[in-house]
Design a protein around this motif. Sequence first.
Motif, PDB file in Angstrom:
ATOM      1  N   ARG A 488       0.472  -1.444  -0.682  1.00 27.29           N
ATOM      2  CA  ARG A 488       0.150   0.163   0.536  1.00 27.29           C
ATOM      3  C   ARG A 488       0.620   1.089  -0.072  1.00 27.29           C
ATOM      4  O   ARG A 488       0.829   2.121  -0.339  1.00 27.29           O
ATOM      5  CB  ARG A 488      -0.713   0.183   1.114  1.00 27.29           C
ATOM      6  CG  ARG A 488      -1.830   1.554   1.221  1.00 27.29           C
ATOM      7  CD  ARG A 488      -2.749   1.389   2.784  1.00 27.29           C
ATOM      8  NE  ARG A 488      -2.413   0.582   4.351  1.00 27.29           N
ATOM      9  CZ  ARG A 488      -0.768   1.416   4.780  1.00 27.29           C
ATOM     10  NH1 ARG A 488      -1.355   2.703   4.256  1.00 27.29           N
ATOM     11  NH2 ARG A 488      -0.517   0.960   5.945  1.00 27.29           N
ATOM     12  N   ASN A 492       1.870   4.028  -3.004  1.00 24.25           N
ATOM     13  CA  ASN A 492       1.811   5.470  -2.694  1.00 24.25           C
ATOM     14  C   ASN A 492       2.362   6.126  -3.510  1.00 24.25           C
ATOM     15  O   ASN A 492       2.735   7.696  -3.147  1.00 24.25           O
ATOM     16  CB  ASN A 492       0.467   5.454  -1.639  1.00 24.25           C
ATOM     17  CG  ASN A 492       0.005   7.233  -1.639  1.00 24.25           C
ATOM     18  OD1 ASN A 492      -0.673   7.317  -2.516  1.00 24.25           O
ATOM     19  ND2 ASN A 492      -0.651   7.303  -0.271  1.00 24.25           N
ATOM     20  N   LYS A 497       5.372  12.444  -5.434  1.00 22.96           N
ATOM     21  CA  LYS A 497       5.101  12.336  -3.901  1.00 22.96           C
ATOM     22  C   LYS A 497       5.719  12.610  -2.916  1.00 22.96           C
ATOM     23  O   LYS A 497       5.875  13.513  -1.531  1.00 22.96           O
ATOM     24  CB  LYS A 497       4.186  11.669  -3.085  1.00 22.96           C
ATOM     25  CG  LYS A 497       2.826  11.879  -3.470  1.00 22.96           C
ATOM     26  CD  LYS A 497       1.310  11.149  -2.556  1.00 22.96           C
ATOM     27  CE  LYS A 497       0.194  11.140  -3.246  1.00 22.96           C
ATOM     28  NZ  LYS A 497      -0.843   9.998  -3.689  1.00 22.96           N
TER      29      LYS A 497
HETATM   30  C1  LIG Z   1      -1.981   7.928  -0.464  1.00 25.11           C
HETATM   31  O1  LIG Z   1      -0.980   9.522   0.153  1.00 25.11           O
HETATM   32  C2  LIG Z   1      -1.786  10.401   0.283  1.00 25.11           C
HETATM   33  C3  LIG Z   1      -0.708  11.370   0.471  1.00 25.11           C
HETATM   34  O2  LIG Z   1       0.559  11.690   0.575  1.00 25.11           O
HETATM   35  C4  LIG Z   1      -3.388  10.150   1.172  1.00 25.11           C
HETATM   36  O3  LIG Z   1      -3.967  11.405   1.214  1.00 25.11           O
HETATM   37  C5  LIG Z   1      -3.401   8.861   0.601  1.00 25.11           C
HETATM   38  O4  LIG Z   1      -4.912   8.104   1.423  1.00 25.11           O
HETATM   39  C6  LIG Z   1      -3.411   7.655   0.808  1.00 25.11           C
HETATM   40  N1  LIG Z   1      -3.433   6.512  -0.301  1.00 25.11           N
HETATM   41  C7  LIG Z   1      -3.387   5.426   0.463  1.00 25.11           C
HETATM   42  C8  LIG Z   1      -4.077   4.343  -0.545  1.00 25.11           C
HETATM   43  O5  LIG Z   1      -2.231   4.951   1.330  1.00 25.11           O
END
Ligand SMILES: *[C@@H]1O[C@H](CO)[C@@H](O)[C@H](O)[C@H]1NC(C)=O
Length: 515
Positions: A488, A492, A497
Amino acid sequence: MAAAKALELPSLYFYPRKTVIYRKYGKKPQSLVAVALVFLLTLVFGLFLIRIYLKTVPEENQTVDEVLNMSVLWMAPFLSGSGYGTEALSFIQGLHKHISNLSIYHFGDIVEEDYVASLSEDTQQLLKQLWASNETLPRYFIKRQYEDEELARKIDTRRRMFPDGSIIKEPILRQLHDVVIVQSIPRGWEPYLFDTAKYRVGRTVFETDRLPDEWAAHCNYQVDEVWVPTEFNVQTFSGSGVKRDRLQILPQTVDTETFSNPRVTPRPRPKECLDSDFIFLSVFRWGGRKGTEFLLEAFLREFSPEDSACLAILTATHKMKTNASYYHGLIHQFANDLGITPAIRPRIAVLEPSISNQDMPGLYAMANAFVLVSRGEGWGRPYTEAMMMNVPVIATNWSAHTEFITSETGYLVAVEKLDLYPSDDEEMSNYWGHLLARPSICHLRQTMRYVKDHPKDAKRRAANAKQMISTRFNQDAVTRTLLGHLKRIKANLTKEKVETMLAFRAQQIVAEGFV
Ligand SMILES: *[C@@H]1O[C@H](CO)[C@@H](O)[C@H](O)[C@H]1NC(C)=O
Ligand SMILES: *[C@@H]1O[C@H](CO)[C@@H](O)[C@H](O)[C@H]1NC(C)=O
Ligand SMILES: *[C@@H]1O[C@H](CO)[C@@H](O)[C@H](O)[C@H]1NC(C)=O
Ligand SMILES: *[C@@H]1O[C@H](CO)[C@@H](O)[C@H](O)[C@H]1NC(C)=O
Ligand SMILES: *[C@@H]1O[C@H](CO)[C@@H](O)[C@H](O)[C@H]1NC(C)=O
Ligand SMILES: *[C@@H]1O[C@H](CO)[C@@H](O)[C@H](O)[C@H]1NC(C)=O
């Protein structure tokens, strides 16, 4: 009612996603006969599924064969033998086959040479193989490890300055890891540890109803997410101000091999216990949190020398070398204070604290029941070990362990109330102002008596417990959860990012006056 509950258990624990099957067929039947028939078929089918599930999990589940192309640095007190250290070791033993670049480093506690020497050849080999090289560690960390003590102390201030005068202004891009995991109390999560991290994870746990001062701030600002063992911790952490969306559950693994060997030789009974005695075993650190005085009072009041019951205690005191006779003295005094004279006292045996880890399965095998009315747990490892060893467990009905100890897998002792931890315990100043459970002595007495007098019921619950623990918390199951979290995170970690995150962190360091 009891039967219905018993049947819900497998569907809940063994294959949660298939619970639907139960529900769907269980609700439709029109007549009693049909109900019975469908019930029976479902049961048979259920057992069949359980077998298949248990047998095929590794093949069925892609993640277990998979290797994630990821760079992970895991810092924990690997060489200390502490709770954090042994837990970290069990995680990486499962994880290392599934991560392309996993490195580890000792952090956060002293190195216990005896503990390291007691590790198996394979384990020592694994530690060496995964040991981080200078290139994979944050620069400040390396300096700190190698400079002399005096200098190390000088630079160990809020100013992140190296002895050569240079200052950390931004993460030092030696080898950037996708994830750096630091396993310790949150106060230890200092920014320099995460200099080489794209993403920062803290692993921790706490056992009261809230967190010590500053913990929430460390969870919210020094890491990107926090891994805790149970839903109880999620509640207490978020209740203390940790942002809910950064809390993830990662249970502990249970050593299903060591604690399920059916050929393990039970340890000889303590000399204080008679051959016919029912042995209640308890394993705990002496003192307030583990409910020592509740256990002693309940046992002393409920049983007499005429009862065939014996309480066997394995205990130790934090950072103090003690022996069995020392604790016998404390118990003698405790009983005297209750007015229970030696003549009317039930048998209590204290084992020498020096028992090694390898002897623990034999110790559980000796017991007829395991009892520990802890006032609060962040996980409750001795319970899981007793459960793996088929020993019925008695525990307080509060905190993390109620996630796996229920009235189907053990015996829960009623809580009188949650009350303040006494502030005269200097060592546990972390608990001051926190609430912990006060187990009911009356209910504990009844429960111990009941377990002793109902071996069939105790056996049934112990069998449920073993099945549930070994299914949910075996190494493969926990490794899958761990890989799930890493996947996960990886999904991300896009380039933009990461850049944004690193820039933000560099700003934060400046803003907080570290430079
Ligand atoms: C991915 O990261 C963003 C912040 O950078 C966050 O808001 C989001 O929930 C994250 N998604 C997951 C699937 O963890
Ligand atoms: C693994 O990831 C690295 C960097 O993210 C990349 O350079 C490398 O090609 C990847 N290796 C494989 C086998 O996919
Ligand atoms: C993994 O380590 C190798 C060298 O051991 C390196 O070439 C590669 O870039 C690393 N991969 C990642 C994803 O960091
Ligand atoms: C790691 O770095 C330290 C300090 O820079 C140095 O003293 C040490 O020799 C290095 N170790 C290795 C194995 O390169
Ligand atoms: C046990 O410890 C006490 C102090 O805690 C000490 O006085 C005593 O000599 C020890 N006894 C043995 C047999 O080691
Ligand atoms: C344990 O406590 C919960 C409430 O916190 C209660 O619902 C449950 O019935 C209790 N279980 C037992 C076995 O006493």
